[in-house]
Design a protein around this motif. Structure first.
Motif, PDB file in Angstrom:
ATOM      1  N   MET A   1      -6.499  -7.342   8.608  1.00 35.73           N
ATOM      2  CA  MET A   1      -6.161  -5.962   8.277  1.00 35.73           C
ATOM      3  C   MET A   1      -6.059  -5.738   6.764  1.00 35.73           C
ATOM      4  N   ILE A   2      -6.275  -6.775   5.975  1.00 30.65           N
ATOM      5  CA  ILE A   2      -6.248  -6.674   4.513  1.00 30.65           C
ATOM      6  C   ILE A   2      -7.688  -6.613   4.008  1.00 30.65           C
ATOM      7  N   PRO A   3      -8.047  -5.624   3.190  1.00 28.53           N
ATOM      8  CA  PRO A   3      -9.421  -5.531   2.676  1.00 28.53           C
ATOM      9  C   PRO A   3      -9.839  -6.834   1.992  1.00 28.53           C
TER      10      PRO A   3
ATOM     11  N   GLN B   1     -14.978 -13.486   8.255  1.00 26.45           N
ATOM     12  CA  GLN B   1     -16.062 -13.229   9.208  1.00 26.45           C
ATOM     13  C   GLN B   1     -15.950 -11.817   9.782  1.00 26.45           C
ATOM     14  N   PHE B   2     -14.726 -11.415  10.088  1.00 23.75           N
ATOM     15  CA  PHE B   2     -14.474 -10.077  10.626  1.00 23.75           C
ATOM     16  C   PHE B   2     -14.948  -9.002   9.650  1.00 23.75           C
ATOM     17  N   HIS B   3     -14.724  -9.237   8.370  1.00 21.08           N
ATOM     18  CA  HIS B   3     -15.108  -8.242   7.367  1.00 21.08           C
ATOM     19  C   HIS B   3     -16.609  -8.248   7.068  1.00 21.08           C
ATOM     20  N   SER B   4     -17.296  -9.327   7.354  1.00 24.63           N
ATOM     21  CA  SER B   4     -18.701  -9.437   6.960  1.00 24.63           C
ATOM     22  C   SER B   4     -19.678  -9.019   8.043  1.00 24.63           C
ATOM     23  N   ALA B   5     -19.252  -8.976   9.296  1.00 24.35           N
ATOM     24  CA  ALA B   5     -20.139  -8.622  10.405  1.00 24.35           C
ATOM     25  C   ALA B   5     -19.610  -7.394  11.122  1.00 24.35           C
ATOM     26  N   SER B   6     -20.459  -6.782  11.903  1.00 26.09           N
ATOM     27  CA  SER B   6     -19.994  -5.636  12.679  1.00 26.09           C
ATOM     28  C   SER B   6     -19.066  -6.128  13.775  1.00 26.09           C
ATOM     29  N   PRO B   7     -18.032  -5.367  14.105  1.00 28.06           N
ATOM     30  CA  PRO B   7     -17.120  -5.781  15.186  1.00 28.06           C
ATOM     31  C   PRO B   7     -17.853  -6.013  16.502  1.00 28.06           C
TER      32      PRO B   7
ATOM     33  N   ASP C   1       3.750  28.905  17.684  1.00 36.73           N
ATOM     34  CA  ASP C   1       2.468  28.977  18.391  1.00 36.73           C
ATOM     35  C   ASP C   1       1.743  27.653  18.225  1.00 36.73           C
ATOM     36  N   ASP C   2       0.534  27.585  18.824  1.00 39.20           N
ATOM     37  CA  ASP C   2      -0.272  26.373  18.715  1.00 39.20           C
ATOM     38  C   ASP C   2      -0.733  26.178  17.272  1.00 39.20           C
ATOM     39  N   ARG C   3      -0.858  24.908  16.858  1.00 40.56           N
ATOM     40  CA  ARG C   3      -1.349  24.593  15.513  1.00 40.56           C
ATOM     41  C   ARG C   3      -2.438  23.532  15.636  1.00 40.56           C
ATOM     42  N   SER C   4      -3.310  23.496  14.657  1.00 43.21           N
ATOM     43  CA  SER C   4      -4.355  22.482  14.639  1.00 43.21           C
ATOM     44  C   SER C   4      -4.555  21.978  13.221  1.00 43.21           C
ATOM     45  N   THR C   5      -5.088  20.782  13.117  1.00 42.11           N
ATOM     46  CA  THR C   5      -5.406  20.200  11.823  1.00 42.11           C
ATOM     47  C   THR C   5      -6.544  19.209  12.012  1.00 42.11           C
ATOM     48  N   SER C   6      -7.195  18.861  10.925  1.00 41.15           N
ATOM     49  CA  SER C   6      -8.256  17.851  10.945  1.00 41.15           C
ATOM     50  C   SER C   6      -7.985  16.837   9.842  1.00 41.15           C
ATOM     51  N   PHE C   7      -8.401  15.601  10.081  1.00 40.96           N
ATOM     52  CA  PHE C   7      -8.239  14.559   9.066  1.00 40.96           C
ATOM     53  C   PHE C   7      -9.287  13.481   9.312  1.00 40.96           C
ATOM     54  N   GLN C   8      -9.475  12.634   8.343  1.00 47.83           N
ATOM     55  CA  GLN C   8     -10.462  11.565   8.443  1.00 47.83           C
ATOM     56  C   GLN C   8      -9.798  10.200   8.341  1.00 47.83           C
ATOM     57  N   THR C   9     -10.369   9.249   9.058  1.00 46.61           N
ATOM     58  CA  THR C   9      -9.986   7.843   8.907  1.00 46.61           C
ATOM     59  C   THR C   9     -11.272   7.032   8.778  1.00 46.61           C
TER      60      THR C   9
ATOM     61  N   ASP D   1     -17.175  -1.714   8.221  1.00 47.14           N
ATOM     62  CA  ASP D   1     -17.013  -0.303   8.602  1.00 47.14           C
ATOM     63  C   ASP D   1     -16.262   0.520   7.561  1.00 47.14           C
ATOM     64  N   SER D   2     -15.943  -0.065   6.430  1.00 50.57           N
ATOM     65  CA  SER D   2     -15.053   0.617   5.478  1.00 50.57           C
ATOM     66  C   SER D   2     -15.626   1.923   4.942  1.00 50.57           C
ATOM     67  N   THR D   3     -16.966   2.062   4.917  1.00 52.19           N
ATOM     68  CA  THR D   3     -17.565   3.286   4.383  1.00 52.19           C
ATOM     69  C   THR D   3     -17.860   4.316   5.469  1.00 52.19           C
ATOM     70  N   LYS D   4     -17.657   3.948   6.724  1.00 46.09           N
ATOM     71  CA  LYS D   4     -17.935   4.881   7.831  1.00 46.09           C
ATOM     72  C   LYS D   4     -16.663   5.672   8.148  1.00 46.09           C
ATOM     73  N   LYS D   5     -16.785   6.974   8.164  1.00 48.58           N
ATOM     74  CA  LYS D   5     -15.633   7.834   8.378  1.00 48.58           C
ATOM     75  C   LYS D   5     -15.720   8.535   9.735  1.00 48.58           C
ATOM     76  N   VAL D   6     -14.565   8.769  10.312  1.00 52.23           N
ATOM     77  CA  VAL D   6     -14.464   9.526  11.557  1.00 52.23           C
ATOM     78  C   VAL D   6     -13.552  10.722  11.310  1.00 52.23           C
TER      79      VAL D   6
END
Length: 484
Positions: free
Chosen positions: A267-269, A299-305, A341-349, A357-362
Motif C-alpha cells: 500500500m506504499i507507493p 512485484q505488485f507495483h510492477s505488474a497489473s493486479p 433534501d437529497d444531495r450528490s457529489t462526485s470525486f475521483q480515486t 494503476d497509479s495513473t488510472k482514475k475512476v
C-alpha cells in the motif's frame, strides 16, 4: 451523566439500592415488602424524601454520629493514615468484603492498607457508600475502579466502566485511552477494552501524534497493526509511527520483526519503498525479516493486479487497504442541513494502489438521501385503492456510491466503500462511526440509525453539518490456479 471541562462526572445511583439490600437481609423483609391493594377508584400519591435521607447519611459520615467502627486507611510505604468514623450497617450493606472484614474484627478499629493512589481518593469512595454519588476526574477513574473492584461494589464498578467508555475523547494532558485499554485488559473488562481499541483504531492519526503513542504496549501495537479498520492518512504514516515507537521503546527483536511484518508495504507507493530501504534505520537493520514482503510488494507495483492474481494469493493482508484519508483513496463530504433534501457529489480515486494503476482514475458518484424508504415500509395500495400513509420520519438516511463509467480495468477487482462519520465529542472532533458496504449503505442496515439529524444540537452534526469521508478500497481476487 454529564462531563465537565476536565472530564468531571457525577455518577448517581439511587440510595434505594442500599435499602433494598437492607430489606433483603432483614428477617422481616417479607412483611416489609407487603403493599396493601388500594381501594377501587382511589389514587396513590408518592411522597419522596430520599434526597433528605441522603443528606442525613452524609452528615453521619461527616460528623461520625453513632459511629461503631473506625476505619484507619494507611498509605503503603508511608506513615500517612486517614481515619473515618463509619457505621458497620452501611458498609456491610454496600460491600460484602467490608461485611466479611467487619464480622471478624477484634476491636472497634479496622486497619486498611492501600497504595498511595487509592488512599488519596478513599474519602470519595467512602462517601459513595453513604450517598450513592461520586464526582470523578479522568485521572481518578482507574484508581476508583480499583477500589470498587477490591471491595466488590458492583454498581460503582459498572458506573466507572460506563464513564470511561463515554469519555474516551476527553482531553487530558498526557492522554488516557492507552492506559485505560491496558487496565481493562488486565482486569478482564472486555467491553471497556474493545471500546478503547476501537477508539484508538478509528482515531489513529491523532493518537500517533500524541504523547500516548510511546506508552502503547507491545501487544497493543501488534493488535492495532493486524486491523484493517485503522483510520489514518496512509500506510507510510503508519510505518513512520511504528519506527518512532521502536526508537522510543527499544523492544525485543522478535517484537520489532512482528511489527514490521504487520505493515502493508504493497500500500506504499514504490518510490517511497525505495527511499525507506535506503534511509530507514530500522528497515536497514531488519531488512532480512521483511525481504519477502518487500519483494512481493515491488512485484505488485510492477505488474497489473490481474496478471499478479494468476500466480499469487492476493487475498492476504499485504494487499488489503486500511481506511486511508489521502486524496488518492477518497474524499471528504460536508453536508449542510442534511435533513433538507437529497444531495450528490462526485470525486475521483486512483483505480488501485499498485504502481501499475497509479495513473488510472475512476470517477465516483455519491448520492445522500436523508429520508430513503426501505422496500418493507414503502407505500402500499390496498384492495380499496387507498394508499398506506407513510410519515417522513419513517425514512432512513442512505448513501449510494457508484462508478460514473464501467471499464475493462475493473476485471478481477471489487470495490468496498467505507463511509466515516466524524462528530464533536467533549470538544474534540473524532470518528463516531465507520460503515462498510459494496454499493449502498442499505446493505449495512444501521447507517446513522441512532443519529437525530433533525435536532440542531445533534451530536452527529458539526456546525449543523454532517461530516463524512468516503473511501473506496479495491480488493483483488485470485483468478487462475497455476499448475505445479
Amino acid at each position: 451523566m454529564a462531563g465537565g471541562a476536565r472530564g468531571n462526572l457525577v455518577v448517581r445511583i439511587q440510595i434505594g439500592v442500599l435499602f433494598a439490600a437492607f430489606c433483603s437481609r432483614s428477617p422481616t423483609s417479607s412483611a416489609a415488602q407487603k403493599v396493601e391493594n388500594p381501594l377501587e377508584g382511589s389514587t396513590t400519591t408518592l411522597i419522596n424524601h430520599s434526597q433528605a435521607l441522603v443528606q442525613r447519611l452524609e452528615a453521619l459520615l461527616t460528623h461520625g454520629n453513632g459511629s461503631d467502627v473506625s476505619l484507619r486507611v494507611q498509605t503503603m510505604h508511608s506513615d500517612e493514615v486517614k481515619v473515618f468514623q463509619a457505621h458497620t450497617l452501611v458498609l456491610s450493606l454496600q460491600s460484602e468484603i467490608f461485611e466479611e472484614l467487619l464480622l471478624h474484627r477484634n476491636a472497634s478499629t479496622l486497619m486498611l492498607r492501600e497504595p498511595a493512589d487509592c488512599a488519596s481518593v478513599f474519602d470519595k469512595f467512602i462517601r459513595y457508600l453513604y450517598c450513592g454519588e461520586i464526582s470523578i476526574l479522568l485521572e481518578q477513574a482507574i484508581t476508583l475502579h480499583k477500589l470498587a473492584s477490591k471491595y466488590r461494589v458492583l454498581p460503582l464498578q459498572q458506573g466507572l466502566s460506563h464513564y470511561m467508555m463515554q469519555h474516551l475523547s476527553s482531553d487530558s494532558p498526557h492522554g488516557h485511552v492507552v492506559s485505560w485499554y491496558h487496565y481493562a485488559k488486565q482486569i478482564g473488562d472486555v467491553a471497556l477494552r474493545d471500546s478503547c481499541l476501537q477508539y484508538l483504531s478509528w482515531n489513529l492519526s491523532s493518537v500517533i501524534q500524541s504523547g500516548e503513542w510511546p506508552a502503547v504496549s507491545d501487544d497493543l501495537l501488534l493488535s492495532l497493526l493486524q486491523r484493517s479498520d485503522l483510520v489514518l492518512h496512509s500506510e507510510l504514516e503508519l510505518f513512520g509511527a511504528v519506527e518512532n515507537w521502536i526508537g522510543n521503546n527499544q523492544p525485543m527483536g522478535t517484537t520489532i520483526e512482528n511489527a514490521l511484518r504487520s505493515l502493508r508495504y504493497a500500500m506504499i507507493p514504490p518510490q517511497h519503498l525505495f527511499r525507506l530501504q535506503r534511509q530507514s534505520p530500522v528497515l536497514l537493520k531488519y531488512h532480512e525479516a521483511v525481504r519477502d514482503l518487500l519483494f512481493m510488494s515491488f512485484q505488485f507495483h510492477s505488474a497489473s493486479p490481474l496478471q499478479l492474481a494468476k500466480y499469487f494469493d492476493v487475498n492476504c493482508s499485504l494487499f488489503t487497504p486500511r481506511n486511508y484519508l489521502s486524496p488518492a483513496w477518497g474524499s471528504p463530504w460536508f453536508i449542510n442541513n442534511p435533513t433538507r433534501d437529497d444531495r450528490s457529489t462526485s470525486f475521483q480515486t486512483q483505480l488501485g494502489p499498485s504502481g501499475h494503476d497509479s495513473t488510472k482514475k475512476v470517477t465516483w458518484n455519491a448520492l445522500f438521501s436523508p429520508r430513503w424508504l426501505p422496500v418493507s415500509i414503502r407505500p402500499v395500495y390496498t384492495d380499496h385503492g387507498a394508499v398506506q400513509t407513510i410519515r417522513g420520519e419513517d425514512g432512513r438516511p442512505r448513501i449510494i456510491v457508484t462508478p460514473a463509467t464501467s471499464s475493462v480495468d475493473f476485471a478481477g477487482v471489487s470495490f468496498q466503500k467505507t463511509v466515516i462519520v466524524t462528530a464533536r465529542q467533549q470538544g474534540k472532533v473524532v470518528v463516531r462511526n465507520v460503515y462498510n458496504f459494496h454499493q449502498s449503505t442499505e446493505e449495512n442496515g444501521d447507517f446513522l440509525m441512532q443519529a437525530d439529524l433533525h435536532r440542531r444540537g445533534s451530536e452527529y452534526l458539526i456546525d449543523n453539518s454532517l461530516h463524512l469521508h468516503i473511501i473506496v478500497k479495491p480488493t483483488y481476487h485470485s483468478l487462475i490456479k497455476t499448475k505445479k
